[in-house]
Enzyme design. Structure first.
Site, PDB file in Angstrom:
ATOM      1  N   SER A 155      -2.388   6.306   9.886  1.00  0.00           N
ATOM      2  CA  SER A 155      -1.904   5.465   8.795  1.00  0.00           C
ATOM      3  C   SER A 155      -0.894   6.253   7.940  1.00  0.00           C
ATOM      4  CB  SER A 155      -3.095   4.959   7.979  1.00  0.00           C
ATOM      5  OG  SER A 155      -2.732   3.888   7.156  1.00  0.00           O
ATOM      6  N   ASP A 202      -4.157  -0.734  12.077  1.00  0.00           N
ATOM      7  CA  ASP A 202      -4.326   0.578  11.472  1.00  0.00           C
ATOM      8  C   ASP A 202      -5.369   1.407  12.234  1.00  0.00           C
ATOM      9  OD1 ASP A 202      -5.046   2.714   9.608  1.00  0.00           O
ATOM     10  OD2 ASP A 202      -3.904   1.579   8.141  1.00  0.00           O
TER      11      ASP A 202
END
Length: 591
Positions: free
Chosen positions: A336, A450
């Site tokens: 991320s 993610d």
């Protein structure tokens, strides 16, 4: 029957080989390079000893890349822990080169132990030593014999290997380089050299076809060396049937021109060589040679950065502290927002450039204020995509100066996905696509979101590719969300006119924190895989407060400085293996 190499003649294990029943029930057999001795899950009904050659031990969950645990050398046992415990093998052992094995049935071994208890005592001492080394993260069974062979357009290999050897020597080890002059030496000569030095490097030039074949079957790990300013040779893959290739123990070094600003065309080499790892080497850059030397010696430093929204700004401060203290960064990985910052390190951004680019992309204006009707997500994701394109351009992951990977979550397959190839900005877009906040990324027919959803701190993944020390920075381990963070705004209009809406509504905090909550199992895996685990105190930074750059950076810097100050030796020395010139630890016999 002759004793095994490196086992003292007066030891209990040596007496075991001379036992009459053992001689009658035991067997010697040859194991060709690449052949499997045993797989995980198979019954442990024999004890094995290596007489000649070398074995490699691996471990890995189904569907994931195997982790290389180490080398089993002549005179050392294999499968002893499972045999004594009476459980199936937990690992996978294969021959790294043509090997000769001594095999003793389980019942014969235990009968020998009853008649000579010192056999079990000696074996137990070895198992305890191995367990302690693993628990203290000391180097054990690591590769020490490396091969470098030229492929494609010829480039002088021996001078490059000589420079690498000199850098290894500066680390305090005994190292030698052997070339084609050793092609016709007997097997015993190679074994003697490998016992005499801490590291042996074999160098084979591109035209030396016979010697290249010898090298590829004589080493623990293989490096193919090509010219980065030329395409790979035509005709498809370069791998052949090398046993090391099948075990992901063959790497690629691309030698770049002296004035190279950014490597290009590395993807074609990746297709041709299918390496476990890729390194770029500039002839005029001493740091590149030092990096490869550290990698061979197990002293290269890997850096892992977690996700965590705006709190991931703390990674910038942690990197600043590492650089100030002279800690090298040789491998980088992230998830991320941690992936974005790790990619900046791999791009070669220095401190000022990192500050400028992260602030321009995320701080000066919110990356998440392109609010959308929440059909797929609360934002369109256009601003994030555009900013990744602005700062990372069309760079391929294989063209980065440092080995890098990031992680996304593959919802289609229900597993995390490691991005080690392809367009960098596309990999980052997938890794940062928080479900509900940004639309997912699409890779062919796979839906990617993610990476923090399944793997927010991939230190264990980095351990598959990297045997040196790992520094991990995790910004999600502390108190991360409170009732105030998710309170409903007293006035929607005041919330809009104040500009707070640019952070996203409080549901964004809920979604981001839910995606970055690590399980206890993940914490244990992270602790086991890292040598320096840093958890900055970023509780004062709200997870969606994209303006809070300076305090988060300061928290990361302070946490890393404190962690480094607690160390009793440099980071590069945390997994240092003992060299032949080093004094032996008290109570440890030198064989």
């Amino acid at each position: 029957m002759a004793n095994l190499p490196d086992i003292p003649d007066d030891s209990a294990l040596a007496r075991l080989f001379e036992d009459e029943r053992a001689q009658g029930e035991a067997a010697w057999f040859s194991l060709p390079g690449g052949a499997t001795l045993y797989d995980a899950g198979e019954p442990s009904d024999h004890l094995y000893f290596v007489r000649a050659g070398r074995l490699g031990a691996f471990r890995g969950e189904e569907g994931q890349e195997k982790q290389f645990l180490g080398v089993i050398r002549p005179g050392e046992p294999a499968g002893e822990m499972a045999l004594v415990a009476g459980v199936p093998h937990s690992g996978h052992v294969v021959a790294l080169r043509d090997s000769e094995i001594f095999s003793l049935p389980r019942d014969v071994f235990f009968e020998a132990c009853e008649s000579d208890p010192a056999v079990m005592t000696e074996l137990a001492r070895l198992m305890i030593l191995r367990s302690r080394q693993a628990a203290t993260k000391a180097s054990v069974g690591e590769p020490s014999v490396y091969g470098f062979i030229g492929v494609g357009e010829p480039t002088p290999i021996r001078p490059l290997v000589d420079r690498i050897a000199r850098e290894i020597g500066k680390l305090g080890y005994m190292v030698t380089v052997l070339g084609v002059e050793a092609q016709h030496a007997p097997t015993e000569w190679f074994s003697d050299v490998e016992r005499e030095y801490d590291f042996v490097l074999y160098a084979a030039e591109t035209p030396e076809l016979g010697w290249r074949q010898v090298v590829s079957r004589q080493v623990d790990r293989l490096f193919r060396v090509g010219r980065g300013d030329f395409p790979p040779p035509p005709g498809g893959v370069l791998t052949g049937n090398d046993p090391l290739q099948a075990q992901n123990l063959a790497d690629l070094i691309l030698v770049q021109k002296r004035d190279c600003i950014r490597p290009t065309g590395s993807e074609a080499w990746m297709d041709a060589a299918q390496p476990a790892r890729l390194f770029h080497l500039r002839r005029d850059n001493s740091e590149d040679f030092k990096r490869i030397a550290r990698t061979l010696a197990g002293q290269s430093v890997g850096l892992v950065l977690s996700g965590g929204g705006a709190r991931a700004y703390a990674h910038v401060g942690a990197i600043r502290a590492l650089r100030e203290r002279g800690v090298p960064i040789d491998f980088v990985a992230g998830v991320s927002m941690g992936a974005v910052i790790a990619a900046g390190v791999a791009m070669g951004w220095d401190g000022p450039e990192m500050d400028h680019r992260i602030q321009d992309a995320f701080v000066n204006t919110s990356p998440l204020d392109d609010i959308a009707i929440p059909i797929l997500a609360m934002t369109l994701g256009i601003k994030v995509r555009e900013r990744l394109a602005t700062h990372f351009g069309d760079v391929e992951i294989s063209d980065l100066w440092l080995p890098f990977f990031c992680v996304s979550t593959n919802l289609t397959k229900g597993a995390y996905q490691v991005h080690r190839r392809g367009l960098l900005r596309d990999a980052l877009r997938a890794s940062i696509s928080l479900p509900g906040v940004m639309p997912p990324a699409i890779d062919h027919n796979d839906v990617l979101v993610d990476g923090a959803v399944l793997k927010n701190f991939p230190a264990d993944v980095l351990r598959v590719y990297h045997i040196g020390p790992i520094v991990g920075v995790d910004v999600t381990r502390g108190r991360s969300i409170t009732a105030d963070d998710v309170a409903r705004p007293a006035s929607v209009w005041r919330w809009i006119f104040s500009g707070q809406w640019r952070k996203g509504p409080p549901i964004v905090s809920l979604l981001m924190r839910a995606a970055t909550v690590s399980s206890w199992r993940d914490h244990v895996a992270a602790r086991d895989a890292t040598d320096v685990l840093v958890a900055p105190e970023v509780t004062g930074v709200e997870i969606r407060d994209w303006d809070a750059y300076s305090p988060a950076v300061a928290d990361g810097y302070q946490a890393m400085i404190e962690a480094l100050d607690k160390l009793k030796r440099p980071v590069t020395e945390l997994r240092r293996r003992r060299g032949r010139r080093d004094p032996a630890p008290a109570g440890v016999a030198v064989r």
